[in-house]
Enzyme design. Structure first.
Site, PDB file in Angstrom:
ATOM      1  N   SER A   1      -3.058  -9.204   5.470  1.00  2.00           N
ATOM      2  CA  SER A   1      -2.064  -8.202   5.834  1.00  2.00           C
ATOM      3  C   SER A   1      -2.640  -7.284   6.922  1.00  2.00           C
ATOM      4  O   SER A   1      -2.965  -7.757   7.999  1.00  2.00           O
ATOM      5  CB  SER A   1      -1.629  -7.423   4.589  1.00  2.00           C
ATOM      6  OG  SER A   1      -0.484  -6.657   4.853  1.00  2.00           O
TER       7      SER A   1
ATOM      8  N   ASP B   1       7.982 -13.749   3.001  1.00  5.43           N
ATOM      9  CA  ASP B   1       7.249 -12.482   3.154  1.00  5.43           C
ATOM     10  C   ASP B   1       8.142 -11.460   3.867  1.00  5.43           C
ATOM     11  O   ASP B   1       8.520 -11.655   5.022  1.00  5.43           O
ATOM     12  CB  ASP B   1       5.974 -12.734   3.965  1.00  5.43           C
ATOM     13  CG  ASP B   1       5.024 -11.549   3.951  1.00  5.43           C
ATOM     14  OD1 ASP B   1       5.481 -10.410   3.720  1.00  5.43           O
ATOM     15  OD2 ASP B   1       3.818 -11.763   4.177  1.00  5.43           O
TER      16      ASP B   1
ATOM     17  N   HIS C   1       4.716 -11.959   0.280  1.00  2.00           N
ATOM     18  CA  HIS C   1       3.541 -11.308   0.856  1.00  2.00           C
ATOM     19  C   HIS C   1       2.308 -11.447  -0.035  1.00  2.00           C
ATOM     20  O   HIS C   1       1.187 -11.542   0.467  1.00  2.00           O
ATOM     21  CB  HIS C   1       3.846  -9.827   1.096  1.00  2.00           C
ATOM     22  CG  HIS C   1       2.818  -9.125   1.924  1.00  2.00           C
ATOM     23  ND1 HIS C   1       2.572  -9.453   3.251  1.00  2.00           N
ATOM     24  CD2 HIS C   1       1.947  -8.119   1.629  1.00  2.00           C
ATOM     25  CE1 HIS C   1       1.611  -8.679   3.725  1.00  2.00           C
ATOM     26  NE2 HIS C   1       1.216  -7.864   2.768  1.00  2.00           N
TER      27      HIS C   1
END
Length: 478
Positions: free
Chosen positions: A328, A413, A448
């Site tokens: 991320s 995501d 995610h």
């Protein structure tokens, strides 16, 4: 019935229930500013009242126990302090300090009860818990299971611990890189610490077989950057070992020295496992976060490079087999170091990486964008746009030799669209001059946080660990 509406798109709204079960608490906040409103549960049609009107840069969070509100705030205390206020007059004018600020140590969480309060305090060794009796505010020492590690009373969003305001026992968990998570009960009246639960990994992880250590790297501006390392006794080699360095450095989220199961697949084969506590987290207080965000973001990247160079200089890392991993916002870190110092790394793992920062932050309709202007910058402000563009991984891909890479994406995501890593990988493949492999794996069922299901995260980790081991073996270092 509508009870609250927020028109500013940079703010989000959430609602919760106080510990006392007497008030609904509405939290209106953005990255650097917050405002709480409260409503008596037994008066659902009454007007919401404001605890303290929002002031830019002032953050606070609220709970209620007995006849008092408890407030964690950065008002006149950058590293936060804990306050209380009478139920009848909860504005800042009536706040009374309970736990003072400790500069360089971030007060990150609190739990309030009728007879005591507990706070989580972060520093570069991890997180510790402090307990204070009420109303006399006498500190009750809490034993810490180890000098390095994370002790916290936060049990996730579905918190099922510490729910009784009349309790005299605090439940918390502890772990460090060699200690799987343990759950303890601390009796504030007797001082007794009772182990209630251990992660099953404690059956196979013998911490006496490993070395856990902390030291610092020196960043280009002279700042000392903490490093946590783990390696297996008897497997360290002169000149260094294959090494995996993990990093994050964003949102004030410290990369804590927790237990990571998958790391032992590497450590038991001779890897050194290192955590780079770069700027952007709270490991050294609010200053550490401030120096790793907005127009200071480059410190995050140069800190990570300094950690890498220090591990080589101290003989822990073999310069031929250094690998880096982040996900991320940590994936943005991976993409940036790949552009800045591709020669330092044999391989990079970028999981759901936030690598097209300028495009994403320019799209106000995208989830999270307007909420994160105070983290990355607002592209409508030229200085902030130019700064983001100067380090954006996608925009700075060059015709150069890059290390081997393993890149992941999740089709569902909502935080980092699969399009970001996809276009980054495409640009890398079109630009790079080397023959190193560039694996791009899109999970068509994942979001995610990766795959769901009991074995989802295990399978993902196994893929990455196998890739790292194969590359270390290619260099004949395992």
């Amino acid at each position: 019935m509508r009870i609250c509406e927020e028109s500013d798109p940079t703010f989000s709204v959430s609602i919760g229930l106080s510990m006392s079960r007497k008030f609904a608490l509405v939290n209106i906040n953005e990255e650097r500013t917050s405002e709480f409103r409260y409503l008596p549960i037994d008066q659902p049609t009454s007007e919401l009242k404001v605890i303290e009107p929002r002031r830019r840069g002032v953050i606070y969070e609220v709970d209620h126990v007995g006849d008092e509100f408890f407030i964690r705030t950065n008002l006149d205390a950058p590293d936060f302090r804990l306050m209380s206020a009478p139920q009848a007059t909860p504005t800042a004018l009536h706040w009374r300090e309970i736990v003072p600020e400790e500069p360089g140590r971030h007060l990150s969480h609190f739990e309030a009860f009728e007879t005591f309060v507990a706070v989580d305090v972060e520093d570069e060794t991890g997180t510790s818990i402090r307990v204070f009796g009420l109303p006399e505010l006498r500190e009750i020492p809490v034993p810490r299971p180890a000098a390095i590690g994370v002790a916290s009373s936060v049990f996730g969003e579905d918190n099922e611990a510490n729910l009784d305001p009349a309790a005299t026992v605090l439940r918390f968990h502890f772990s460090n890189p060699l200690v799987p998570q343990c759950v303890y009960d601390f009796d504030v009246t007797t001082g007794a610490l009772t182990l209630r639960k251990q992660d099953p990994a404690s059956l196979w992880c013998d911490r006496h077989r490993y070395v856990l250590d902390q030291f610092s790297a020196t960043a280009p501006d002279g700042e000392r950057v903490p490093i946590t390392i783990v390696y297996r006794k008897g497997m360290w080699h002169p000149g260094g070992n294959p090494t995996l360095i993990v990093g994050y450095g964003a949102y004030g989220l410290s990369l804590r020295a927790n237990f990571t199961r998958s790391a032992f697949s590497l450590i038991d084969r001779g890897f050194v496992y290192a955590i780079a506590h770069v700027r952007g987290g709270h490991e050294k207080g609010e200053r550490w976060y401030a120096e790793g965000r907005m127009l200071n973001k480059r410190n995050t990247f140069t800190d990570f490079v300094a950690v890498t160079e220090t591990l080589i200089a101290k003989g822990y890392a073999d310069s031929r087999a250094i690998f880096a991993q982040g996900g991320s916002a940590g994936g943005l870190l991976m993409g940036t170091i790949a552009n800045l110092h591709p020669d330092l790394y044999a391989g990079i793992v970028a999981e759901v990486p936030f690598v097209d920062i300028v495009t994403t932050m320019s799209d106000a309709s995208a989830p999270l964008t307007t909420l994160e202007y105070n983290e990355w910058g607002n592209p409508a402000v030229k200085t902030e746009y130019d700064y983001m563009l100067s380090y954006s991984p996608y925009d700075n891909v060059a015709r150069a030799s890059y290390p081997a890479m393993f890149v992941t994406a999740g089709f569902y995501d909502s935080q980092v669209s699969y399009a970001e890593p996809a276009k980054w990988v495409a640009k890398l493949r079109a630009s790079k001059t080397d023959t190193h492999d560039l694996v791009f794996k899109t999970d068509m069922t994942a979001g995610h946080d990766g795959r769901s299901g009991r074995l989802g995260s295990v399978e993902e980790s196994a893929d990455i660990m196998a890739w790292l081991i194969a590359h270390a073996r290619d260099r004949r270092l395992l």
